[in-house]
Motif scaffolding. Structure first.
Motif, PDB file in Angstrom:
ATOM      1  N   LYS A 163      -8.782   6.617  -1.726  1.00 50.32           N
ATOM      2  CA  LYS A 163      -8.520   6.312  -3.000  1.00 50.32           C
ATOM      3  C   LYS A 163      -8.675   7.590  -3.603  1.00 50.32           C
ATOM      4  CE  LYS A 163      -9.528   1.942  -4.958  1.00 50.32           C
ATOM      5  NZ  LYS A 163     -10.481   1.085  -5.876  1.00 50.32           N
ATOM      6  N   HIS A 201      -0.220   2.526 -11.614  1.00 49.10           N
ATOM      7  CA  HIS A 201      -1.643   2.339 -11.222  1.00 49.10           C
ATOM      8  C   HIS A 201      -1.853   3.036  -9.823  1.00 49.10           C
ATOM      9  CE1 HIS A 201      -2.686  -0.105 -14.616  1.00 49.10           C
ATOM     10  NE2 HIS A 201      -1.584  -1.263 -14.160  1.00 49.10           N
ATOM     11  N   MET A 244       0.741  -1.082   0.166  1.00 45.88           N
ATOM     12  CA  MET A 244      -0.012   0.160   0.016  1.00 45.88           C
ATOM     13  C   MET A 244       0.703   1.283   0.135  1.00 45.88           C
ATOM     14  SD  MET A 244      -3.090   1.340   2.741  1.00 45.88           S
ATOM     15  CE  MET A 244      -3.944  -0.161   2.490  1.00 45.88           C
ATOM     16  N   ASN A 262      -5.279   1.989  -6.657  1.00 46.95           N
ATOM     17  CA  ASN A 262      -4.838   1.153  -5.514  1.00 46.95           C
ATOM     18  C   ASN A 262      -5.354   2.329  -4.460  1.00 46.95           C
ATOM     19  OD1 ASN A 262      -3.501  -0.642  -7.018  1.00 46.95           O
ATOM     20  ND2 ASN A 262      -1.620   0.402  -6.928  1.00 46.95           N
ATOM     21  N   ASN A 263      -5.371   1.563  -3.245  1.00 47.71           N
ATOM     22  CA  ASN A 263      -5.680   2.175  -1.890  1.00 47.71           C
ATOM     23  C   ASN A 263      -4.408   2.859  -1.417  1.00 47.71           C
ATOM     24  OD1 ASN A 263      -8.277   1.363  -1.806  1.00 47.71           O
ATOM     25  ND2 ASN A 263      -7.752  -0.466  -0.681  1.00 47.71           N
TER      26      ASN A 263
END
Length: 95
Positions: free
Chosen positions: A74, A55, A1, A59-60
């Motif tokens: 997000k 990306h 993350m 993604n979170n």
């Protein structure tokens, strides 16, 4: 993350946003269903490094505000300058 460090901002509006951009910071906001909107600023250089990851917008992201509060968010919208590579504003949606 991904982890992004941000600072909470007190002043909002056009003049304070211009002042932040002149200091190489991006004004941003966190909003969601069950929270009051939180106004923050992010360092332009730090976010540009995150932006180059694969990306990053899907993604979170773990958003750390003043090393006190953590939000999992997000990216909802990114506003860019029409012909410069500079970011103008970022909207984060709370997960």
């Amino acid at each position: 993350m991904l982890v992004i460090f941000a600072e909470k901002r007190i002043k909002i509006g056009k003049s304070s946003s211009r002042f932040l951009r002149n200091q190489n910071k991006i004004p941003a906001i966190i909003y969601g269903k069950k929270i009051i909107p939180v106004y923050i600023s992010i360092n332009q250089n730090i976010f540009s490094k995150v932006e180059n990851t694969l990306h990053f917008d899907k993604n979170n992201i773990n958003l750390n505000i003043d090393n006190i509060i953590n939000y999992v968010v997000k990216i909802k919208e990114v506003q860019r300058h029409p012909f410069k590579k500079k970011l103008l504003h970022i909207d984060f949606l709370l997960k």
